[in-house]
Write a protein that holds these residues in place. Structure first.
Motif, PDB file in Angstrom:
ATOM      1  N   ALA A  40      50.602 127.835  68.134  1.00 21.86           N
ATOM      2  CA  ALA A  40      49.757 128.621  67.427  1.00 21.86           C
ATOM      3  C   ALA A  40      50.548 129.678  66.376  1.00 21.86           C
ATOM      4  O   ALA A  40      50.951 130.105  65.715  1.00 21.86           O
ATOM      5  N   GLU A  41      52.375 129.511  68.057  1.00 28.49           N
ATOM      6  CA  GLU A  41      52.954 129.888  67.441  1.00 28.49           C
ATOM      7  C   GLU A  41      53.383 129.364  66.215  1.00 28.49           C
ATOM      8  O   GLU A  41      53.854 130.242  65.305  1.00 28.49           O
ATOM      9  N   LYS A  44      53.087 129.753  62.674  1.00 28.97           N
ATOM     10  CA  LYS A  44      54.180 130.954  61.407  1.00 28.97           C
ATOM     11  C   LYS A  44      54.226 130.538  60.953  1.00 28.97           C
ATOM     12  O   LYS A  44      54.364 130.997  59.818  1.00 28.97           O
ATOM     13  N   LYS A  52      49.206 125.746  57.344  1.00 29.04           N
ATOM     14  CA  LYS A  52      48.569 126.532  58.669  1.00 29.04           C
ATOM     15  C   LYS A  52      47.747 125.764  59.702  1.00 29.04           C
ATOM     16  O   LYS A  52      47.500 125.674  60.322  1.00 29.04           O
ATOM     17  N   ALA A  56      47.080 124.981  62.869  1.00 29.47           N
ATOM     18  CA  ALA A  56      45.731 125.720  64.008  1.00 29.47           C
ATOM     19  C   ALA A  56      44.495 124.313  64.586  1.00 29.47           C
ATOM     20  O   ALA A  56      43.945 124.736  65.493  1.00 29.47           O
TER      21      ALA A  56
ATOM     22  N   ILE B  33      40.465 132.519  59.193  1.00 28.74           N
ATOM     23  CA  ILE B  33      41.903 131.615  59.015  1.00 28.74           C
ATOM     24  C   ILE B  33      42.677 133.260  60.116  1.00 28.74           C
ATOM     25  O   ILE B  33      43.845 132.725  61.440  1.00 28.74           O
ATOM     26  N   CYS B  36      41.707 134.383  63.731  1.00 34.50           N
ATOM     27  CA  CYS B  36      41.979 133.080  64.039  1.00 34.50           C
ATOM     28  C   CYS B  36      43.850 133.411  64.755  1.00 34.50           C
ATOM     29  O   CYS B  36      44.047 133.447  66.018  1.00 34.50           O
ATOM     30  N   GLU B  37      44.722 133.595  63.920  1.00 33.19           N
ATOM     31  CA  GLU B  37      46.067 133.942  64.308  1.00 33.19           C
ATOM     32  C   GLU B  37      46.192 135.388  63.911  1.00 33.19           C
ATOM     33  O   GLU B  37      46.912 135.041  65.559  1.00 33.19           O
ATOM     34  N   ALA B  40      45.653 134.596  68.030  1.00 30.49           N
ATOM     35  CA  ALA B  40      46.981 133.774  69.236  1.00 30.49           C
ATOM     36  C   ALA B  40      47.656 134.628  68.887  1.00 30.49           C
ATOM     37  O   ALA B  40      48.701 134.832  70.053  1.00 30.49           O
ATOM     38  N   GLU B  41      48.609 135.750  67.946  1.00 29.33           N
ATOM     39  CA  GLU B  41      49.094 136.706  68.007  1.00 29.33           C
ATOM     40  C   GLU B  41      49.101 137.500  69.238  1.00 29.33           C
ATOM     41  O   GLU B  41      49.814 137.700  70.228  1.00 29.33           O
ATOM     42  N   LYS B  44      49.285 136.855  73.502  1.00 30.54           N
ATOM     43  CA  LYS B  44      50.775 136.317  74.373  1.00 30.54           C
ATOM     44  C   LYS B  44      51.239 138.120  74.650  1.00 30.54           C
ATOM     45  O   LYS B  44      51.904 138.030  75.685  1.00 30.54           O
ATOM     46  N   PHE B  63      37.921 129.866  64.412  1.00 28.55           N
ATOM     47  CA  PHE B  63      39.031 128.541  63.845  1.00 28.55           C
ATOM     48  C   PHE B  63      37.247 127.706  63.111  1.00 28.55           C
ATOM     49  O   PHE B  63      37.037 126.756  62.427  1.00 28.55           O
TER      50      PHE B  63
END
Lengths: 232, 232
Positions: A40-41, A44, A52, A56, B33, B36-37, B40-41, B44, B63
């Motif tokens: 996921a990182e 980017k 992408k 994913a 999407i 989702c991104e 995921a960020e 963290k 997703f």
């Protein structure tokens, strides 16, 4: 170690074997969630939405694997997070030491890591009791999202041949780090290594067998690098 | 606009309606999407593995929604990425202006965003042809991973009451940004707004209907904030 005349498989009722299986599943589960997080990182850095989404999709597949392992641990009456946590340091170290510096390095890492994990799952499956083996093989069967990587890497090398040399070095470094972390994990965990090398009452690999397994893993890695157009 | 006596639903053969549906699906797909991104960020910032996994499960569900929308666009003979790209700026702007500064803000955003998206899907479904409606409702049905957020937010407020005031403000800001982006999207896209407000040959909401829809969305948002223990 059991003789070849008595290859009675271990059962989950054997406490040492059970501990080893829990460690193995904890290791695999942390590996999956940590791969999911890193993918996921890396997503980017994707050059466009299509790429992408491909990464994913791989991250999502890893999460699906994690869920299967977690549910199995819960069914065994364990707290999956407690079982996983001892392996956090291993994977954090691996990912810290193999942080991709660009999109192509991220792709190679995803492809090499995915393949190596699948090979390892297949290798160890033979030494597990039927239930655990089924889980491990079932987890494995969901991979295979990474074929698009081949075109991307070969295309990048066609555009600039220097890329091939840099990524070949990168592939060797990934494999080296993976093997070194694997060695540390096994060295630190008696029950886990007993699952692989066998205990007094169940068969396993002997040392020569472990040597051959590493040879097979290394050969499969070389074949994958070759598919990417990279020297192993 | 069709009269109430002639509520013939539009068909995908009507080129203006088809364009509007493509815009709508592109908007939803990019939203998924992009959610989702961001999830995921935000994962963290999770305080522990358990919470990280909860957020990753939400990201994975988004997703899955994206994949359904993408496959439908492909089945319509469209390049899903081309259809999605016009909406990149909208979502990047939304996420840039609502970047959570800590884990709790991330949780509230996930919960509020998930709920608002589900409500919006449900609202628009009524104005779509049968195939598209089924897709939109099917996409919607996969959400609902966010209940753990309620306990987390209420627990944090119990620990420190000032958290409640800060997160209430944050929830208002999220809703304000979402509505303002939604308004800009509709204002810029005639075909998309025609799907909602109706065209010469198919029924849709009238302006009062759109007003009522926004009222319902706002009320549902307030109810969600209340569940979290936050003033809307």
């Amino acid at each position: 170690m059991a003789s070849l005349d008595d290859p009675t498989p271990s059962t989950i009722d054997d406490p040492v074997y059970r501990t080893g299986v829990l460690e193995l599943l904890g290791l695999l589960a942390y590996g999956e969630i940590s791969a999911c997080e890193r993918l996921a990182e890396d997503a980017k850095m994707a050059p466009d939405l299509r790429n992408k989404v491909e990464i994913a999709a791989m991250a999502t597949a890893e999460f699906g694997h994690f869920e299967k392992l977690r549910d199995h641990l819960v069914a065994m009456g364990e707290d999956p997070f407690e079982v996983m946590l001892p392996f956090a340091a291993t994977f954090e170290r691996f990912h810290r030491q193999t942080r991709p510096s660009d999109w192509l390095e991220g792709l190679v890492k995803a492809y090499v890591g995915d393949g190596l994990a699948a090979d390892f799952y297949r290798e160890i499956a033979a030494y597990l009791d039927a239930d655990t083996r089924e889980l491990v093989l079932d987890t494995l069967s969901g991979t295979g999202h990474s074929d698009f990587v081949i075109d991307a890497i070969r295309g990048a090398i066609d555009d600039d041949h220097r890329v091939g040399g840099r990524l070949a070095l990168w592939g060797r470094r990934l494999m080296g780090e993976a093997l070194s972390q694997a060695q540390m994990v096994v060295a630190e965990r008696d029950a886990l290594s007993t699952v692989l090398v066998g205990g007094v009452d169940h068969p396993g690999m002997d040392l020569a067998g472990i040597g051959r397994m590493f040879t097979r893993l290394t050969e499969a890695h070389a074949a994958r690098m070759d598919k990417l157009g990279l020297a192993a």
